[in-house]
Design an enzyme around this catalytic site. Structure first.
Site, PDB file in Angstrom:
ATOM      1  N   GLU A  94       0.825  -1.206   0.000  1.00  0.00           N
ATOM      2  CA  GLU A  94       0.000   0.000   0.000  1.00  0.00           C
ATOM      3  C   GLU A  94       0.859   1.255   0.000  1.00  0.00           C
ATOM      4  O   GLU A  94       2.005   1.248   0.447  1.00  0.00           O
ATOM      5  CB  GLU A  94      -0.969  -0.015   1.179  1.00  0.00           C
ATOM      6  CG  GLU A  94      -0.326  -0.188   2.530  1.00  0.00           C
ATOM      7  CD  GLU A  94      -1.374  -0.360   3.626  1.00  0.00           C
ATOM      8  OE1 GLU A  94      -1.784  -1.505   3.855  1.00  0.00           O
ATOM      9  OE2 GLU A  94      -1.777   0.637   4.237  1.00  0.00           O
ATOM     10  N   CYS A 335      -0.895   2.252   9.171  1.00  0.00           N
ATOM     11  CA  CYS A 335       0.117   1.566   8.370  1.00  0.00           C
ATOM     12  C   CYS A 335      -0.179   0.077   8.294  1.00  0.00           C
ATOM     13  O   CYS A 335      -0.282  -0.589   9.320  1.00  0.00           O
ATOM     14  CB  CYS A 335       1.489   1.737   8.993  1.00  0.00           C
ATOM     15  SG  CYS A 335       1.874   3.424   9.410  1.00  0.00           S
TER      16      CYS A 335
END
Ligand code: SAH
Length: 349
Positions: A94, A335
């Protein structure tokens, strides 16, 4: 010979060799590099003025690997975008685009997963799948620049993974990113964040003195740091601070310390005093981050008023400090949470 053979991971010199092997003239290397790293083509066939035979020959020896967008989330508040990308072998990473007045900044991942085991971090929960290649790091930036049709001016290596656990690929990625024949991003516009692999900090200071370094500190003493970050068992705080001092002395640049505030763990008055003592006299800046709670752990965010108090205690001791502004709150995914969520939904791993 480098370990990366895929087209977008090659330096100009390696590309030149590859082009000569394909029976073409040397100048093609620069041309191809421009297509790959400046015009950001998504397939080799888009390299219009390169002879087809040359492209085909290159493709046989040097696969064209990058990332493919799978999901995109756009914040209605501040335009922050989060991207979930698939790698050629099905692994996911990502990346985040943050829009600032001074330009577009992209936060990239350096590994699929992570093996550092920081207690509060979602990226490490499934362990490390594999390292990313230089091209896979670059292509997160390229795909986003293409997606928004605007120039990316800043890059932060703060997504999933520990960049210094994939040092050689990181180092090459920086070289390719800063090449005038590519995106030509200034070294000073790149920030690399590490949990503190001490020998690599020394190496990085010598090899990439212009790149900004951020160290994830998160604690003011060894005991607390060990509680939050397993890497603290390998390198003591003294060793880490010696390395930080070396970076500052060697590069003449300010270093950043990230400090995620975790309620009742590292946010007390004692810790603020210890922290001020620890960085005393060092050209640095402390970035306080309200910890982003993940469901797998019961860590809580420090209250806003308490964060302000912690900040003031540091400022009173003449430490430069900022509190990280939360971006994209409405698409909040700490995250590693996008990747983990996707992996769980699709039943992989
Ligand atoms: N491995 C590198 C870079 C990736 S993590 C490093 O440790 O620096 C990027 C930053 O986000 C690090 O400071 C990390 O400690 C922090 N971080 C990770 N999970 C977080 C969470 N849930 N809340 C707040 N900060 C977090």
């Amino acid at each position: 010979m480098a370990e990366w053979k895929d087209l977008k991971s090659l330096t100009i010199d390696e590309l030149t060799e590859a082009v000569l092997e394909a029976g073409e003239k040397k100048f093609r290397a620069k041309q191809i590099y421009g297509w790959l790293h400046q015009k950001l083509v998504r397939t080799p066939s888009e390299m219009k003025n390169v002879p087809k035979a040359c492209v085909e020959h290159l493709q046989e020896t040097h696969p064209f690997y990058g990332v493919t967008e799978v999901e995109r989330y756009v914040s209605q508040i501040d335009g922050t975008m989060k991207f979930l990308f698939m790698l050629h072998d099905g692994n996911m990473v990502e990346s985040v685009l943050m829009r600032y007045k001074h330009g577009n900044s992209v936060c990239i991942s350096s590994q699929a997963g992570c093996r550092m085991g920081c207690r509060f971090c979602a990226s490490t929960l499934l362990g490390l799948a594999r390292n990313l290649t230089p091209a896979e790091m670059l292509d997160q930036i390229y795909a986003i620049q293409n997606a928004i049709g605007e120039r990316i001016s800043n890059v932060v290596v703060m997504g999933t993974g520990e960049p210094f656990d994939n040092y050689d690929a990181l180092s090459r990625m920086i070289t390719l990113l800063c090449d005038p024949n590519g995106l030509n991003i200034g070294h000073r516009n790149i920030t690399v964040s590490t949990c503190g692999l001490v020998p690599r900090i020394y190496q990085f200071a010598k090899e990439h003195p212009q790149v900004t370094l951020a160290i994830s500190l998160h604690a003011s003493n060894n005991e607390t740091r060990k509680e939050l970050m397993p890497i603290a068992n390998r390198y003591s705080l003294t060793e880490l601070m010696d390395a930080a001092k070396f970076y500052v002395d060697e590069t003449r640049r300010r270093i950043t310390f990230e400090y995620s505030l975790v309620k009742g763990v590292n946010d007390g008055k004692k810790q603020a005093e210890e922290l001020a003592q620890l960085v005393h006299g060092l050209n640095c800046h402390i970035n306080l981050i309200p910890v982003n709670p993940i469901k797998e752990r019961d860590y809580e965010q420090t209250d806003t008023s308490h964060i302000a108090a912690f900040r003031r205690m540091l400022e009173d001791r003449h430490i430069q400090v900022t509190v990280r502004r939360e971006m994209g709150r409405d698409i909040s995914a700490a995250c590693g949470q996008l990747r983990k969520g996707y992996t769980e939904r699709s039943g992989k791993e």
